[in-house]
Design an enzyme around this catalytic site. Structure first.
Site, PDB file in Angstrom:
ATOM      1  CB  SER A 154    -140.487-105.085 -80.998  1.00  0.00           C
ATOM      2  OG  SER A 154    -140.912-104.702 -82.272  1.00  0.00           O
TER       3      SER A 154
ATOM      4  CG  HIS B  83    -136.037-105.234 -81.769  1.00  0.00           C
ATOM      5  ND1 HIS B  83    -134.889-105.946 -82.035  1.00  0.00           N
ATOM      6  CD2 HIS B  83    -136.932-105.605 -82.710  1.00  0.00           C
ATOM      7  CE1 HIS B  83    -135.076-106.717 -83.093  1.00  0.00           C
ATOM      8  NE2 HIS B  83    -136.309-106.529 -83.526  1.00  0.00           N
TER       9      HIS B  83
ATOM     10  CG  ASP C 232    -138.806-105.091 -85.872  1.00  0.00           C
ATOM     11  OD1 ASP C 232    -137.763-105.761 -85.899  1.00  0.00           O
ATOM     12  OD2 ASP C 232    -139.736-105.293 -85.068  1.00  0.00           O
TER      13      ASP C 232
ATOM     14  CG  MET D 212    -140.194-104.730 -91.507  1.00  0.00           C
ATOM     15  SD  MET D 212    -141.793-105.420 -91.119  1.00  0.00           S
ATOM     16  CE  MET D 212    -141.554-105.934 -89.427  1.00  0.00           C
TER      17      MET D 212
ATOM     18  CG  HIS E 160    -134.674-107.463 -86.991  1.00  0.00           C
ATOM     19  ND1 HIS E 160    -135.805-108.138 -86.592  1.00  0.00           N
ATOM     20  CD2 HIS E 160    -134.116-108.226 -87.959  1.00  0.00           C
ATOM     21  CE1 HIS E 160    -135.926-109.257 -87.285  1.00  0.00           C
ATOM     22  NE2 HIS E 160    -134.917-109.326 -88.123  1.00  0.00           N
TER      23      HIS E 160
ATOM     24  CG  MET F 292    -136.869-108.252 -90.900  1.00  0.00           C
ATOM     25  SD  MET F 292    -138.312-108.201 -89.853  1.00  0.00           S
ATOM     26  CE  MET F 292    -137.924-106.802 -88.830  1.00  0.00           C
TER      27      MET F 292
ATOM     28  CG  MET G 257    -136.547-113.980 -87.352  1.00  0.00           C
ATOM     29  SD  MET G 257    -136.844-112.485 -86.375  1.00  0.00           S
ATOM     30  CE  MET G 257    -138.616-112.279 -86.510  1.00  0.00           C
TER      31      MET G 257
ATOM     32  N   GLY H 139    -142.253-109.886 -90.258  1.00  0.00           N
ATOM     33  CA  GLY H 139    -143.174-109.020 -91.009  1.00  0.00           C
ATOM     34  C   GLY H 139    -144.168-108.287 -90.126  1.00  0.00           C
TER      35      GLY H 139
ATOM     36  N   GLY I  13    -146.025-107.766 -85.960  1.00  0.00           N
ATOM     37  CA  GLY I  13    -146.067-108.051 -84.521  1.00  0.00           C
ATOM     38  C   GLY I  13    -147.332-108.852 -84.202  1.00  0.00           C
ATOM     39  N   GLY I  14    -147.399-109.353 -82.987  1.00  0.00           N
ATOM     40  CA  GLY I  14    -148.624-109.987 -82.493  1.00  0.00           C
ATOM     41  C   GLY I  14    -148.880-111.397 -82.996  1.00  0.00           C
TER      42      GLY I  14
ATOM     43  CG  ASP J 274    -137.996-110.291 -83.047  1.00  0.00           C
ATOM     44  OD1 ASP J 274    -139.104-110.058 -82.524  1.00  0.00           O
ATOM     45  OD2 ASP J 274    -137.533-109.617 -83.985  1.00  0.00           O
ATOM     46  N   GLY J 275    -140.344-112.534 -81.620  1.00  0.00           N
ATOM     47  CA  GLY J 275    -141.617-112.915 -82.222  1.00  0.00           C
ATOM     48  C   GLY J 275    -142.481-113.681 -81.246  1.00  0.00           C
ATOM     49  N   GLY J 276    -143.548-113.024 -80.784  1.00  0.00           N
ATOM     50  CA  GLY J 276    -144.512-113.699 -79.904  1.00  0.00           C
ATOM     51  C   GLY J 276    -143.979-113.996 -78.514  1.00  0.00           C
TER      52      GLY J 276
ATOM     53  N   GLY K 117    -142.752-107.369 -78.393  1.00  0.00           N
ATOM     54  CA  GLY K 117    -143.536-106.224 -78.842  1.00  0.00           C
ATOM     55  C   GLY K 117    -144.796-106.117 -78.031  1.00  0.00           C
TER      56      GLY K 117
HETATM   57  O1  5SP Z   1    -139.601-108.373 -86.159  1.00  0.00           O
HETATM   58  C1  5SP Z   1    -140.665-108.630 -85.690  1.00  0.00           C
HETATM   59  C2  5SP Z   1    -141.735-109.150 -86.555  1.00  0.00           C
HETATM   60  O2  5SP Z   1    -141.233-109.253 -87.834  1.00  0.00           O
HETATM   61  C3  5SP Z   1    -140.845-108.519 -84.235  1.00  0.00           C
HETATM   62  O3  5SP Z   1    -139.889-107.656 -83.664  1.00  0.00           O
HETATM   63  C4  5SP Z   1    -142.215-108.140 -83.746  1.00  0.00           C
HETATM   64  O4  5SP Z   1    -142.467-106.785 -83.894  1.00  0.00           O
HETATM   65  C5  5SP Z   1    -142.331-108.526 -82.298  1.00  0.00           C
HETATM   66  O5  5SP Z   1    -143.622-108.294 -81.860  1.00  0.00           O
HETATM   67  P1  5SP Z   1    -144.399-109.387 -81.012  1.00  0.00           P
HETATM   68  O6  5SP Z   1    -144.441-110.645 -81.847  1.00  0.00           O
HETATM   69  O7  5SP Z   1    -143.605-109.597 -79.762  1.00  0.00           O
HETATM   70  O8  5SP Z   1    -145.738-108.796 -80.779  1.00  0.00           O
END
Ligand code: 5SP
Length: 457
Positions: free
Chosen positions: A238, A263, A265, A267, A298, A300, A375, A380, A382-383, A409-411, A431
């Site tokens: 991402s 990827h 994002d 927003m 993606h 949002m 998700m 919203g 990353g990290g 997607d996410g973490g 990401g």
């Molecule tokens: O869409 C999103 C957050 O909204 C993700 O794509 C994050 O950007 C992924 O980043 P990590 O959580 O992997 O650091």
């Protein structure tokens, strides 16, 4: 017949596990210090040589088991199209084993080259310090020249190593393709023989056609066998987490590290409490990176339908929108309208849900989409921390949609990739897990390997 196949699979799995364990020990050798006086240097060198030869042997063994599996399939497909070996599942299994072998080979070659450079460097330091001790009559300039020369030699050796690794990778990909073609040709030739037996007068005409079309058939068989392929691992860094001032370069780096998709994002500051970018940036990236890279966009945003055409014109390959946004705007009709518009504009269609949205909301659309995005954080930023309880949604989807791409997607990081993969996700967005890693190539390989393994089961 099936027992022989099962036995080969068992042997392949056991070898894969042994190679994985040995590779882990091998990789640990790459953490030594850089000082020439390192007391463990010679023992690390001999451990390197031992593991190097053991892993080499294991990889060769695994490669011949994969070949035996391919031969087994080819042999049994001569029994006709109803043979169990002609099912897509069997072909798929072989392909996964080959993918794992390729991943291990790449990882082994990369680790070997890194460790070798590290050990060479340490050797070099210890040699040049003994030079200094023995020959104090050498002036500073001469000593600098010697170490410059030695460093240059070392760079030459490293780059030759890298070239060899690339050649090996290409050779193993070619071998794999040939094996696939062999299997497909087996099936095709059986069918041709059956027709020839049925209509003897056509025999000679068919033989001529067969000869003249041989090359085309091989290509066609390749296309057929790859289009039969169900799922594959797709790793998507991402770019939200990259250095946004250098986005083009960052994307190029990710692709060079082995990313399958980029990827992106988008927003709008309404649907999520953050603002990123829109079609102009996607268009600039497309111009800079060319037509090949896959842009997994993606959205949002509160009004996804509005952005379908602009994103398609900007060069998006896939358009994933949030069910929540579409449904709030115009209910089920709006969701269907967006899906229709995405297809009309030549993109792949994906639907996403936030963690609090029940999976049932998107099930009515699953036959019409290419990908579902679950998700694993509140969208919203990353990290954030990965939400493992979302895996229930992934499991349910995979159980009911065997061939649909399922994205998380996410973490997501190497620490939880196995959880995602065993639940059934084959498309992974990461990401910080990739972009901030010291060795993104290794992380991408590990993620791909984990998904490949899960797809095999
Ligand atoms: O869409 C999103 C957050 O909204 C993700 O794509 C994050 O950007 C992924 O980043 P990590 O959580 O992997 O650091």
């Amino acid at each position: 017949m099936a027992e022989v196949w099962e036995d080969l699979r068992k042997r392949a799995r056991s070898l894969e596990n042994t190679i994985e364990a040995k590779l882990a020990s091998f990789n640990k050798l790459n953490t030594g210090n850089n000082q020439g006086t390192n007391p463990g240097l010679s023992s690390r060198q001999s451990l390197f040589e031992r593991l190097d030869s053991e892993i080499n042997t294991l990889i060769t063994e695994l490669s011949s088991i994969n070949d035996e599996m391919a031969d087994h399939i080819a042999h049994h497909s001569t029994l006709g199209p109803s043979s169990w070996t002609s099912t897509p599942a069997v072909q798929h299994t072989l392909r996964r084993h080959r993918d794992i072998l390729r991943d291990y080979t790449v990882e082994f070659n990369r680790a070997r080259s890194n460790i070798r450079s590290q050990l060479d460097r340490e050797n070099l330091f210890s040699t040049s310090s003994s030079f200094r001790d023995k020959d104090e009559s050498l002036g500073l300039n001469n000593r600098t020249k010697i170490s410059d020369y030695a460093l240059k030699e070392h760079e030459h050796i490293s780059s030759t190593d890298r070239l060899l690794d690339e050649q090996l990778g290409m050779a193993s990909a070619t071998k794999e393709n040939l094996a696939r073609q062999k299997i497909s040709m087996g099936g095709i030739s059986v069918r041709m023989q059956q027709i020839a037996r049925k209509y003897p007068m056509l025999n000679s005409v068919m033989q001529k056609i067969q000869t003249r079309k041989r090359r085309d058939t091989i290509i066609l068989a390749g296309v057929i066998s790859s289009s039969m392929s169900a799922l594959r691992p797709i790793i998507c860094p991402s770019i939200l987490n990259a250095d946004l001032a250098m986005l083009g370069k960052e994307c190029e780096k990710m692709l060079a590290y082995g990313a399958d998709w980029l990827h992106l994002d988008v927003m709008d500051g309404h649907f999520v409490p953050n603002l990123t970018f829109g079609p102009p940036l996607v268009e600039s990236l497309r111009k800079q990176l060319g037509p090949k890279p896959f842009f997994d966009v993606h959205l949002m945003v509160s009004d996804p339908l509005f952005w379908v055409k602009p994103m398609a014109s900007a060069g998006a390959s896939s358009f994933t929108f949030h069910w929540e946004a579409a449904y709030e705007k115009g209910g089920d009709g709006e969701v269907k309208e967006i899906l229709k518009s995405i297809k009309e504009n030549g993109m792949r269609a994906g639907i996403s849900i936030k963690p609090k949205t029940p999976l049932e909301k998107i099930l009515p659309y699953c036959e019409q989409i290419d990908m579902a995005l679950i998700m694993t954080v509140e969208p919203g930023f990353g990290g954030q921390k990965f939400m493992e309880d979302m895996m229930e949604k992934v499991r349910h989807l995979r159980k009911n949609y065997k061939n649909m791409d399922i994205q998380v997607d996410g973490g997501v990081t190497v620490d939880n990739i196995d959880v995602c993969a065993t639940a059934g996700a084959n498309v992974v967005v990461s990401g910080t897990g990739i972009i901030k890693a010291a060795d993104p190539t290794a992380i991408i390989e590990k993620m791909r390997l984990s998904i490949n393994k899960a797809l095999l089961n």
